[in-house]
Design a protein around this motif. Structure first.
Motif, PDB file in Angstrom:
ATOM      1  N   VAL A 150       0.860  -1.183   0.000  1.00  0.00           N
ATOM      2  CA  VAL A 150       0.000   0.000   0.000  1.00  0.00           C
ATOM      3  C   VAL A 150       0.898   1.235   0.000  1.00  0.00           C
ATOM      4  N   PRO A 151       0.901   2.021  -1.074  1.00  0.00           N
ATOM      5  CA  PRO A 151       1.744   3.214  -1.100  1.00  0.00           C
ATOM      6  C   PRO A 151       1.219   4.278  -0.146  1.00  0.00           C
ATOM      7  N   THR A 152       2.133   4.931   0.561  1.00  0.00           N
ATOM      8  CA  THR A 152       1.744   5.971   1.521  1.00  0.00           C
ATOM      9  C   THR A 152       2.306   7.339   1.167  1.00  0.00           C
ATOM     10  N   ALA A 153       2.867   7.481  -0.036  1.00  0.00           N
ATOM     11  CA  ALA A 153       3.496   8.743  -0.424  1.00  0.00           C
ATOM     12  C   ALA A 153       2.489   9.892  -0.485  1.00  0.00           C
ATOM     13  N   ASN A 154       1.252   9.602  -0.866  1.00  0.00           N
ATOM     14  CA  ASN A 154       0.235  10.655  -0.999  1.00  0.00           C
ATOM     15  C   ASN A 154      -0.539  10.916   0.285  1.00  0.00           C
ATOM     16  N   LEU A 155      -0.224  10.199   1.346  1.00  0.00           N
ATOM     17  CA  LEU A 155      -0.939  10.364   2.610  1.00  0.00           C
ATOM     18  C   LEU A 155      -0.259  11.420   3.464  1.00  0.00           C
ATOM     19  N   ASP A 156      -1.042  12.191   4.189  1.00  0.00           N
ATOM     20  CA  ASP A 156      -0.493  13.173   5.124  1.00  0.00           C
ATOM     21  C   ASP A 156       0.209  12.468   6.269  1.00  0.00           C
ATOM     22  N   LYS A 157       1.187  13.116   6.818  1.00  0.00           N
ATOM     23  CA  LYS A 157       1.886  12.572   7.986  1.00  0.00           C
ATOM     24  C   LYS A 157       0.957  12.631   9.190  1.00  0.00           C
ATOM     25  N   GLY A 158       1.049  11.624  10.042  1.00  0.00           N
ATOM     26  CA  GLY A 158       0.254  11.621  11.265  1.00  0.00           C
ATOM     27  C   GLY A 158      -0.470  10.306  11.474  1.00  0.00           C
ATOM     28  N   LEU A 159      -1.498  10.349  12.316  1.00  0.00           N
ATOM     29  CA  LEU A 159      -2.249   9.163  12.720  1.00  0.00           C
ATOM     30  C   LEU A 159      -3.282   8.776  11.659  1.00  0.00           C
ATOM     31  N   TRP A 160      -3.313   7.501  11.353  1.00  0.00           N
ATOM     32  CA  TRP A 160      -4.314   6.910  10.469  1.00  0.00           C
ATOM     33  C   TRP A 160      -4.833   5.639  11.130  1.00  0.00           C
ATOM     34  N   VAL A 161      -6.020   5.240  10.754  1.00  0.00           N
ATOM     35  CA  VAL A 161      -6.569   3.962  11.201  1.00  0.00           C
ATOM     36  C   VAL A 161      -6.723   3.088   9.968  1.00  0.00           C
ATOM     37  N   LEU A 162      -5.993   1.976   9.967  1.00  0.00           N
ATOM     38  CA  LEU A 162      -6.034   1.021   8.871  1.00  0.00           C
ATOM     39  C   LEU A 162      -7.128   0.010   9.174  1.00  0.00           C
ATOM     40  N   LYS A 163      -8.101  -0.098   8.273  1.00  0.00           N
ATOM     41  CA  LYS A 163      -9.203  -1.042   8.454  1.00  0.00           C
ATOM     42  C   LYS A 163      -9.159  -2.038   7.300  1.00  0.00           C
ATOM     43  N   LEU A 164      -8.932  -3.283   7.624  1.00  0.00           N
ATOM     44  CA  LEU A 164      -8.888  -4.352   6.633  1.00  0.00           C
ATOM     45  C   LEU A 164     -10.139  -5.203   6.759  1.00  0.00           C
ATOM     46  N   SER A 165     -10.831  -5.377   5.670  1.00  0.00           N
ATOM     47  CA  SER A 165     -11.954  -6.311   5.659  1.00  0.00           C
ATOM     48  C   SER A 165     -11.814  -7.176   4.410  1.00  0.00           C
ATOM     49  N   TRP A 166     -11.900  -8.480   4.598  1.00  0.00           N
ATOM     50  CA  TRP A 166     -11.759  -9.387   3.474  1.00  0.00           C
ATOM     51  C   TRP A 166     -12.609 -10.614   3.710  1.00  0.00           C
ATOM     52  N   SER A 167     -12.812 -11.367   2.650  1.00  0.00           N
ATOM     53  CA  SER A 167     -13.636 -12.571   2.763  1.00  0.00           C
ATOM     54  C   SER A 167     -13.050 -13.677   1.891  1.00  0.00           C
ATOM     55  N   LYS A 168     -13.286 -14.906   2.334  1.00  0.00           N
ATOM     56  CA  LYS A 168     -12.904 -16.089   1.577  1.00  0.00           C
ATOM     57  C   LYS A 168     -13.901 -17.189   1.906  1.00  0.00           C
ATOM     58  N   ASN A 169     -14.432 -17.796   0.867  1.00  0.00           N
ATOM     59  CA  ASN A 169     -15.399 -18.882   1.034  1.00  0.00           C
ATOM     60  C   ASN A 169     -16.559 -18.472   1.943  1.00  0.00           C
ATOM     61  N   ASP A 170     -17.121 -17.318   1.715  1.00  0.00           N
ATOM     62  CA  ASP A 170     -18.266 -16.783   2.465  1.00  0.00           C
ATOM     63  C   ASP A 170     -17.975 -16.568   3.949  1.00  0.00           C
ATOM     64  N   LYS A 171     -16.719 -16.491   4.327  1.00  0.00           N
ATOM     65  CA  LYS A 171     -16.349 -16.180   5.708  1.00  0.00           C
ATOM     66  C   LYS A 171     -15.700 -14.803   5.714  1.00  0.00           C
ATOM     67  N   GLU A 172     -16.212 -13.934   6.561  1.00  0.00           N
ATOM     68  CA  GLU A 172     -15.763 -12.534   6.604  1.00  0.00           C
ATOM     69  C   GLU A 172     -14.717 -12.346   7.700  1.00  0.00           C
ATOM     70  N   TYR A 173     -13.737 -11.467   7.420  1.00  0.00           N
ATOM     71  CA  TYR A 173     -12.667 -11.144   8.364  1.00  0.00           C
ATOM     72  C   TYR A 173     -12.545  -9.626   8.465  1.00  0.00           C
ATOM     73  N   TYR A 174     -12.110  -9.160   9.627  1.00  0.00           N
ATOM     74  CA  TYR A 174     -11.938  -7.719   9.837  1.00  0.00           C
ATOM     75  C   TYR A 174     -10.785  -7.485  10.811  1.00  0.00           C
ATOM     76  N   LEU A 175      -9.962  -6.494  10.490  1.00  0.00           N
ATOM     77  CA  LEU A 175      -8.853  -6.111  11.348  1.00  0.00           C
ATOM     78  C   LEU A 175      -8.723  -4.598  11.322  1.00  0.00           C
ATOM     79  N   GLU A 176      -8.526  -4.017  12.489  1.00  0.00           N
ATOM     80  CA  GLU A 176      -8.356  -2.563  12.599  1.00  0.00           C
ATOM     81  C   GLU A 176      -7.074  -2.288  13.371  1.00  0.00           C
ATOM     82  N   GLU A 177      -6.239  -1.410  12.824  1.00  0.00           N
ATOM     83  CA  GLU A 177      -4.935  -1.122  13.415  1.00  0.00           C
ATOM     84  C   GLU A 177      -4.634   0.362  13.267  1.00  0.00           C
ATOM     85  N   LYS A 178      -4.157   0.986  14.333  1.00  0.00           N
ATOM     86  CA  LYS A 178      -3.728   2.385  14.262  1.00  0.00           C
ATOM     87  C   LYS A 178      -2.296   2.420  13.772  1.00  0.00           C
TER      88      LYS A 178
END
Length: 143
Positions: A112-140
């Motif tokens: 994930v390129p971050t060159a265009n993002l402002d410096k500072g705090l971001w919250v990364l939210k990942l949501s993905w699915s495989k075989n009809d099973k959903e996953y979610y991860l949140e990281e500062k």
């Protein structure tokens, strides 16, 4: 000056102050909400908890590394051939939020390129699915 004039001046000053305060509040245009549909998201919060538990139950955890070009996100082996979305949420300015759809191949690593993002705090939210099973991860993260 008499007591009557002092009390009248005090009340008049208070009224002018309150009218000025109301005027300033009405002129405020930039009201950033966390989300425009937060009521709908709140009703689906239990699903997010379940999806987070699914991510915690994986054989290994998702690894987020900082590289020279951005973020390298490595998923466990059982997540290959899955698809989802990466959301980068900026708490201080909702206009800067970024959402990137993805599809994992056999490499299981996303860059994930971050060159265009402002410096500072971001919250990364990942949501993905495989075989009809959903996953979610949140990281500062800090860029």
């Amino acid at each position: 000056m008499s007591w009557g004039k002092g009390i009248a001046l005090l009340y008049s000053g208070f009224v002018v102050f309150m009218v000025g305060l109301v005027y300033m509040c009405v002129q405020q245009e930039n009201i950033f909400l966390v989300s425009s549909d937060y009521y709908k998201q709140e009703l689906a919060y239990q699903d997010k908890i379940n999806h987070s538990q699914n991510a915690a139950d994986l054989s290994s955890e998702v690894i987020i590394d900082y590289t020279e070009t951005g973020l390298a996100i490595t998923f466990p082996q059982e997540c290959n051939e899955s698809s989802g979305e990466i959301s980068l949420y900026r708490p201080s300015n909702a206009n800067k939020d970024v959402s990137i759809p993805f599809r994992l191949s056999l490499s299981n690593t996303l860059n994930v390129p971050t060159a265009n993002l402002d410096k500072g705090l971001w919250v990364l939210k990942l949501s993905w699915s495989k075989n009809d099973k959903e996953y979610y991860l949140e990281e500062k993260i800090t860029v």
